[in-house]
Design an enzyme around this catalytic site. Structure first.
Site, PDB file in Angstrom:
ATOM      1  N   TYR A  23      -2.438  -0.170  10.010  1.00 59.67           N
ATOM      2  CA  TYR A  23      -2.582  -0.759   8.675  1.00 59.67           C
ATOM      3  C   TYR A  23      -1.293  -0.602   7.884  1.00 59.67           C
ATOM      4  O   TYR A  23      -0.778  -1.566   7.302  1.00 59.67           O
ATOM      5  CB  TYR A  23      -3.745  -0.091   7.936  1.00 59.67           C
ATOM      6  CG  TYR A  23      -3.821  -0.461   6.473  1.00 59.67           C
ATOM      7  CD1 TYR A  23      -4.210  -1.734   6.082  1.00 59.67           C
ATOM      8  CD2 TYR A  23      -3.501   0.469   5.482  1.00 59.67           C
ATOM      9  CE1 TYR A  23      -4.273  -2.083   4.741  1.00 59.67           C
ATOM     10  CE2 TYR A  23      -3.575   0.135   4.140  1.00 59.67           C
ATOM     11  CZ  TYR A  23      -3.949  -1.142   3.776  1.00 59.67           C
ATOM     12  OH  TYR A  23      -4.008  -1.477   2.448  1.00 59.67           O
ATOM     13  N   SER A  51       0.834  -1.208   0.000  1.00 63.75           N
ATOM     14  CA  SER A  51       0.000   0.000   0.000  1.00 63.75           C
ATOM     15  C   SER A  51       0.863   1.251   0.000  1.00 63.75           C
ATOM     16  O   SER A  51       1.970   1.257   0.561  1.00 63.75           O
ATOM     17  CB  SER A  51      -0.898  -0.002   1.246  1.00 63.75           C
ATOM     18  OG  SER A  51      -1.520   1.241   1.428  1.00 63.75           O
TER      19      SER A  51
END
Length: 332
Positions: free
Chosen positions: A154, A129
């Site tokens: 995350y 990501s």
């Protein structure tokens, strides 16, 4: 060629599987079908794939963080390669439910690495990501940049996945490619993402939440461009030649950015949504959210040089496509 795709009921997973099977490749799909967002949308994605591709498609509801369940799901299947897209998504949700991220993104990633190692797959492509860049303020983000100051759990789990993959590439020579996705949007997208939230609220006449008082930039990347990058990476495993690769590894492991290479102002996105919806947005200006970043901007020179990747869809074309799909999907 049989490809194992995790997170297949997810936004990117569905589209990647669709393109693979359209090219005649058999796909085994896994997804735990959790209720982070409406399960109906995930079920509809799976039904769409089954309707179009029939015998090329095999789906099992399975939590790959449960290693015994994972091994049972793939028993008897010959797997040539893995596209590991399954993960617990969402930056803000990681503040509320951190254990979900540890299980899916850390334990689950190790399980997939072990499967790739023992099955000796040709290549494992996995989702990272853009959030790994954290508070970096040097733009555009380059894969050579340090990415060890995450601003959300995350992001930390995604960086940890990259490090674990590097270890397996070094110890076991398992060929892998990590893909740092930048703000993906398009038909069949996720309801927790800005494009869906804004469209829904504009059409309903409700205020839309605009964080940091609208002073945000995102490298919005249309789903078709993302899929093209995933497939190109999948079809070109990194060589085990001892040479330096994107991301710095000398093992068979590469890390790429996949983005539109053109950050857009959040207010520009809202203007395009207003035009596509035919309604003016009611804007609720709010402060910055914990775990968020001011801007994302992908340097895609590495994946462009190695794989010829070039995005082709500007938001002026992509936003109306999303709104058109959204209207059709939610009105049926």
């Amino acid at each position: 060629m049989t490809v194992l795709v995790t997170g297949i009921a997810g936004f990117i997973g569905m589209h990647v599987a669709d393109v693979l099977m359209a090219a005649g490749r058999a796909v085994i799909g896994l997804d735990n079908m959790n209720d982070y967002y409406t399960v109906r949308l995930k079920q509809d994605r799976i039904a769409q794939l089954q309707a179009i591709h029939g015998g090329l498609f095999s789906f099992t509801a399975c939590d790959f963080a449960d290693n015994a369940a994972l091994l049972a799901a793939v028993e008897g299947h010959a797997i040539e390669s893995i596209i590991h897209l399954g993960a617990q998504a969402g930056v803000r949700y990681s503040l509320e439910n951190p254990h979900a991220y540890v299980q899916s993104n850390l334990v689950g990633h190790v399980n997939m690495l072990e499967l790739a190692r023992h099955r000796q797959v040709r290549h494992m492509v996995y989702a990272s990501s853009s959030s790994v860049y954290g508070g970096n303020d040097s733009l555009p983000f380059r894969v050579e940049d340090r990415a060890d100051h995450p601003v959300s759990l995350y992001a930390a789990t995604k960086k940890a996945d990259e490090l674990m993959s590097e270890t397996y590439a070094h110890l076991y020579r398992t060929p892998q490619t990590g893909l740092r996705f930048f703000t993906v949007y398009g038909p069949w997208g996720r309801p927790d993402m800005a494009m869906w939230i804004f469209t829904k609220k504009i059409l309903a006449g409700d205020p839309i939440p605009v964080f940091n008082h609208g002073k945000m930039q995102r490298d919005f990347t249309y789903i078709d461009d993302i899929v093209a990058g995933v497939i190109a990476a999948h079809d070109n495993p990194p060589p085990d030649d001892g040479a330096g690769k994107a991301g710095g590894s000398r093992s068979p492991h590469r890390v790429y950015n996949i983005g539109n290479h053109k950050p857009e102002e959040l207010m520009r996105l809202i203007a395009l949504l207003e035009e596509a919806c035919g309604k003016e947005a009611i804007v609720d200006l709010l402060p910055m959210q914990p775990g968020d970043v001011h801007a994302t901007y992908a340097d895609i020179s590495a994946i462009s040089a190695d794989l010829g990747f070039q995005p082709t869809t500007p938001i002026e074309a992509g936003v109306p496509k999303f709104v058109s799909w959204y209207r059709g999907y939610t009105d049926r």
